[in-house]
Every structure is written in C-alpha cells, then in structure tokens.
Design a protein around this motif. Structure first.
Motif, PDB file in Angstrom:
ATOM      1  N   VAL A  42     -87.189   6.119 -80.048  1.00 13.32           N
ATOM      2  CA  VAL A  42     -86.757   6.406 -81.419  1.00 13.32           C
ATOM      3  C   VAL A  42     -87.957   6.288 -82.343  1.00 13.32           C
ATOM      4  CG1 VAL A  42     -85.244   5.718 -83.310  1.00 13.32           C
ATOM      5  CG2 VAL A  42     -84.450   5.529 -80.943  1.00 13.32           C
ATOM      6  N   SER A  43     -88.151   7.262 -83.222  1.00 10.30           N
ATOM      7  CA  SER A  43     -89.233   7.227 -84.202  1.00 10.30           C
ATOM      8  C   SER A  43     -88.691   7.552 -85.581  1.00 10.30           C
ATOM      9  CB  SER A  43     -90.344   8.211 -83.822  1.00 10.30           C
ATOM     10  OG  SER A  43     -89.849   9.542 -83.796  1.00 10.30           O
ATOM     11  N   VAL A  44     -89.378   7.063 -86.618  1.00  6.97           N
ATOM     12  CA  VAL A  44     -88.966   7.319 -87.994  1.00  6.97           C
ATOM     13  C   VAL A  44     -89.597   8.616 -88.475  1.00  6.97           C
ATOM     14  CG1 VAL A  44     -89.068   6.492 -90.374  1.00  6.97           C
ATOM     15  CG2 VAL A  44     -88.637   4.888 -88.515  1.00  6.97           C
ATOM     16  N   VAL A  45     -88.807   9.443 -89.144  1.00  8.26           N
ATOM     17  CA  VAL A  45     -89.295  10.697 -89.731  1.00  8.26           C
ATOM     18  C   VAL A  45     -89.800  10.378 -91.134  1.00  8.26           C
ATOM     19  CG1 VAL A  45     -88.702  13.047 -90.393  1.00  8.26           C
ATOM     20  CG2 VAL A  45     -87.621  12.004 -88.383  1.00  8.26           C
ATOM     21  N   MET A  46     -91.088  10.608 -91.378  1.00  2.03           N
ATOM     22  CA  MET A  46     -91.699  10.188 -92.632  1.00  2.03           C
ATOM     23  C   MET A  46     -91.632  11.235 -93.734  1.00  2.03           C
ATOM     24  SD  MET A  46     -92.637   7.144 -91.860  1.00  2.03           S
ATOM     25  CE  MET A  46     -93.797   6.638 -93.110  1.00  2.03           C
ATOM     26  N   HIS A  47     -91.580  12.528 -93.406  1.00  3.11           N
ATOM     27  CA  HIS A  47     -91.561  13.600 -94.401  1.00  3.11           C
ATOM     28  C   HIS A  47     -92.758  13.529 -95.343  1.00  3.11           C
ATOM     29  CE1 HIS A  47     -87.746  15.246 -93.166  1.00  3.11           C
ATOM     30  NE2 HIS A  47     -87.132  14.097 -93.331  1.00  3.11           N
ATOM     31  N   GLY A  48     -93.917  13.222 -94.788  1.00  3.16           N
ATOM     32  CA  GLY A  48     -95.138  13.198 -95.581  1.00  3.16           C
ATOM     33  C   GLY A  48     -95.339  11.947 -96.404  1.00  3.16           C
ATOM     34  N   LYS A  49     -94.368  11.048 -96.414  1.00  6.23           N
ATOM     35  CA  LYS A  49     -94.505   9.827 -97.200  1.00  6.23           C
ATOM     36  C   LYS A  49     -95.391   8.824 -96.472  1.00  6.23           C
ATOM     37  CE  LYS A  49     -89.964  10.260 -99.385  1.00  6.23           C
ATOM     38  NZ  LYS A  49     -88.655   9.618 -99.625  1.00  6.23           N
ATOM     39  N   SER A  50     -95.938   7.893 -97.229  1.00  2.00           N
ATOM     40  CA  SER A  50     -96.757   6.843 -96.637  1.00  2.00           C
ATOM     41  C   SER A  50     -95.844   5.771 -96.040  1.00  2.00           C
ATOM     42  CB  SER A  50     -97.684   6.246 -97.699  1.00  2.00           C
ATOM     43  OG  SER A  50     -96.922   5.725 -98.775  1.00  2.00           O
ATOM     44  N   ASP A  51     -96.437   4.651 -95.663  1.00  2.00           N
ATOM     45  CA  ASP A  51     -95.697   3.556 -95.039  1.00  2.00           C
ATOM     46  C   ASP A  51     -94.884   2.829 -96.114  1.00  2.00           C
ATOM     47  OD1 ASP A  51     -94.818   1.761 -93.184  1.00  2.00           O
ATOM     48  OD2 ASP A  51     -96.683   0.619 -93.086  1.00  2.00           O
ATOM     49  N   PHE A  52     -93.696   3.373 -96.454  1.00  2.00           N
ATOM     50  CA  PHE A  52     -92.969   2.879 -97.617  1.00  2.00           C
ATOM     51  C   PHE A  52     -92.314   1.529 -97.361  1.00  2.00           C
ATOM     52  CE2 PHE A  52     -90.518   6.133 -95.384  1.00  2.00           C
ATOM     53  CZ  PHE A  52     -89.388   5.443 -95.023  1.00  2.00           C
ATOM     54  N   VAL A  53     -92.016   0.830 -98.461  1.00  2.00           N
ATOM     55  CA  VAL A  53     -91.457  -0.525 -98.428  1.00  2.00           C
ATOM     56  C   VAL A  53     -89.964  -0.467 -98.143  1.00  2.00           C
ATOM     57  CG1 VAL A  53     -91.005  -2.591 -99.805  1.00  2.00           C
ATOM     58  CG2 VAL A  53     -93.197  -1.413-100.011  1.00  2.00           C
ATOM     59  N   ILE A  54     -89.494  -1.347 -97.256  1.00  2.00           N
ATOM     60  CA  ILE A  54     -88.062  -1.444 -96.977  1.00  2.00           C
ATOM     61  C   ILE A  54     -87.474  -2.754 -97.512  1.00  2.00           C
ATOM     62  CG2 ILE A  54     -88.162   0.056 -94.956  1.00  2.00           C
ATOM     63  CD1 ILE A  54     -88.114  -2.439 -93.216  1.00  2.00           C
ATOM     64  N   ALA A  55     -88.326  -3.747 -97.783  1.00  2.00           N
ATOM     65  CA  ALA A  55     -87.864  -5.013 -98.357  1.00  2.00           C
ATOM     66  C   ALA A  55     -89.026  -5.678 -99.078  1.00  2.00           C
ATOM     67  CB  ALA A  55     -87.315  -5.949 -97.280  1.00  2.00           C
ATOM     68  N   SER A  56     -88.749  -6.252-100.240  1.00  2.00           N
ATOM     69  CA  SER A  56     -89.788  -6.927-101.017  1.00  2.00           C
ATOM     70  C   SER A  56     -89.218  -8.194-101.633  1.00  2.00           C
ATOM     71  CB  SER A  56     -90.333  -6.011-102.114  1.00  2.00           C
ATOM     72  OG  SER A  56     -89.300  -5.620-103.003  1.00  2.00           O
ATOM     73  N   THR A  57     -90.093  -9.147-101.994  1.00  2.00           N
ATOM     74  CA  THR A  57     -89.662 -10.421-102.555  1.00  2.00           C
ATOM     75  C   THR A  57     -89.992 -10.493-104.042  1.00  2.00           C
ATOM     76  OG1 THR A  57     -91.768 -11.444-101.942  1.00  2.00           O
ATOM     77  CG2 THR A  57     -89.962 -11.630-100.374  1.00  2.00           C
ATOM     78  N   VAL A  58     -89.113 -11.143-104.770  1.00  2.00           N
ATOM     79  CA  VAL A  58     -89.287 -11.296-106.213  1.00  2.00           C
ATOM     80  C   VAL A  58     -88.971 -12.740-106.578  1.00  2.00           C
ATOM     81  CG1 VAL A  58     -88.541 -10.542-108.500  1.00  2.00           C
ATOM     82  CG2 VAL A  58     -88.606  -8.909-106.611  1.00  2.00           C
ATOM     83  N   LEU A  59     -89.866 -13.359-107.359  1.00  2.00           N
ATOM     84  CA  LEU A  59     -89.631 -14.725-107.827  1.00  2.00           C
ATOM     85  C   LEU A  59     -88.828 -14.692-109.119  1.00  2.00           C
ATOM     86  CD1 LEU A  59     -93.081 -16.436-107.167  1.00  2.00           C
ATOM     87  CD2 LEU A  59     -90.989 -16.624-105.835  1.00  2.00           C
ATOM     88  N   PRO A  60     -88.150 -15.814-109.449  1.00  2.00           N
ATOM     89  CA  PRO A  60     -87.397 -15.857-110.705  1.00  2.00           C
ATOM     90  C   PRO A  60     -88.289 -15.531-111.894  1.00  2.00           C
ATOM     91  CG  PRO A  60     -86.870 -17.749-109.335  1.00  2.00           C
ATOM     92  CD  PRO A  60     -88.020 -17.054-108.674  1.00  2.00           C
ATOM     93  N   GLY A  61     -87.743 -14.895-112.922  1.00  5.20           N
ATOM     94  CA  GLY A  61     -88.524 -14.479-114.081  1.00  5.20           C
ATOM     95  C   GLY A  61     -89.225 -15.638-114.760  1.00  5.20           C
ATOM     96  N   GLY A  62     -90.516 -15.465-115.004  1.00  9.50           N
ATOM     97  CA  GLY A  62     -91.296 -16.473-115.720  1.00  9.50           C
ATOM     98  C   GLY A  62     -91.832 -17.592-114.852  1.00  9.50           C
ATOM     99  N   LYS A  63     -91.385 -17.689-113.602  1.00  9.40           N
ATOM    100  CA  LYS A  63     -91.848 -18.775-112.744  1.00  9.40           C
ATOM    101  C   LYS A  63     -93.137 -18.385-112.051  1.00  9.40           C
ATOM    102  CE  LYS A  63     -90.515 -21.698-108.824  1.00  9.40           C
ATOM    103  NZ  LYS A  63     -89.480 -22.001-107.832  1.00  9.40           N
TER     104      LYS A  63
END
Length: 212
Positions: A167-188
């Motif tokens: 099984v391989s992922v079809v990229m459609h010309g896109k780069s190595d895009f993000v599937i999950a990211s982390t965010v800290l509480p606002g202002g911390k």
C-alpha cells in the motif's frame, strides 16, 4: 461488504421518482470493459450501509441479478433535508489492477502523549483520510496512527505512517504534508525556554584622587 441490486429497466426523472416511492434507490455501475449498468437497490439497506465507515473505504461484493462482482462506492446524492438517498454510483474493480481509494486515519493514544500529559497541550488532525494505491485485495479498511509518543512542538507527516505491505499513499504532487500537530495552551511558554539573563551588577564608581 455485500450488497444486492437489480438491473433497472426504466430510466428518466419520472421513472426514478416512482422507483423511490416504492422504497428503491436508482444507481449506476460503470468502469472496466463492460458498458454502464443502471441498477436499483433497496433504500433502507443502502441507507444503513452508508452509515458504516467500511462501506466507503472497502471493496464491495456487489450482486446484480444474483451475479457477483467487485465494486467501489464512488458517489451518492442525498435529499437536501430528508433522510433519503437519491442516487448512488459504483465503479467496477479489476482484481489484478491497482485502485486509488481514500482511506480513513484512526488516531489513538493522544491522551497518553507527552504533549498532552506533560505540556497540557492539544493534538490537531489537519486531515482525517489519505488516498492510497494498492491491489483491491490489499486495500486496508483504515490506517492506524499512534500519537502516544507525540511531544510538544512536534508533528507527524504522511511519511511517518506505517502502511501495510503493498500500500502506498498517492501524493498528487503535494509535499510530505502534516497529519497531526501539537499546540500548547494560548499564552503558555515552553518550560524549557530559558529565563532572561540577569543584568550584570554595576561596577563601583572610581574614587577621585586625594588632594595634597
């Protein structure tokens, strides 16, 4: 999954409306070397099947007049405000040729990750599915994504996915895009951020020379 259908002989807007009044949904099967086939399916069976994630991302056993064939769900139309499926499209599948299909991502382990437990942050999912290419028999129902090791300020990309063999992922010309990211509480701020350095102590003033 298996779903049964029958060949639809009458076509047109009026015929489709009368068909829906009898509890059936009009549809079509296309693709492959055969000509497109107009079909009809029991509405309630189809309606409940559409609620299942697997129905949207699996190779289906579609029986038309009792004759089985492999197919993919490609499209369906719903009534604007009624719980009514107006039309459904299927595409025939060749067992020996790769298929392109969108497969859902199943995220787990976020609550145990350092980003959440230690940094009190959150994990975002910019996307919840990816398009893959593989032979029909290898098509996964979903792709698991383990978030238990995510740290604050880090992210996961499509290249980090653990894909089944073949099984391989079809990229459609896109780069190595993000599937999950982390965010800290606002202002911390990050705990690791260094505190501002203390200002150096002022040097003592020089004494004036004594007068003779």
């Amino acid at each position: 999954m298996k779903i049964a259908a029958e060949t639809r002989k009458l076509q047109g807007t009026g015929a489709s409306r009368r068909l829906r009044n009898t509890g059936k949904t009009p549809g079509i099967v296309y693709g492959g070397s055969a000509a497109p086939t107009q079909i009809e399916i029991d509405h309630n069976t189809l309606y409940h099947a559409l609620k299942k994630e697997k129905f949207h991302s699996s190779i289906l056993d579609l029986e038309i007049d009792g004759k089985p064939q492999l197919a993919l769900l490609r499209d369906y139309q719903m009534h604007p405000f009624r719980q009514l499926v107006l039309h459904v499209d299927f595409q025939r599948v060749d067992a020996d040729k790769p298929v392109h299909m969108k497969v859902p991502l199943h995220f787990s382990g976020a609550e145990n990750s350092p980003a959440v437990k230690l940094s009190k942050g959150m994990i975002n999912h910019p996307i919840n599915e990816v398009e893959v290419s593989c032979l029909p028999k290898l098509l996964p129902e979903f792709i698991a994504v383990d978030l238990s090791t995510m740290e604050a300020g880090k992210s996961l990309h499509v290249s980090d996915l653990k894909l089944p063999e073949g099984v391989s992922v079809v990229m459609h010309g896109k780069s190595d895009f993000v599937i999950a990211s982390t965010v800290l509480p606002g202002g911390k701020k990050e705990e690791a951020e260094a505190a501002p350095a203390a200002a150096p102590a002022a040097a003592p003033a020089a004494k004036a020379p004594a007068k003779k």
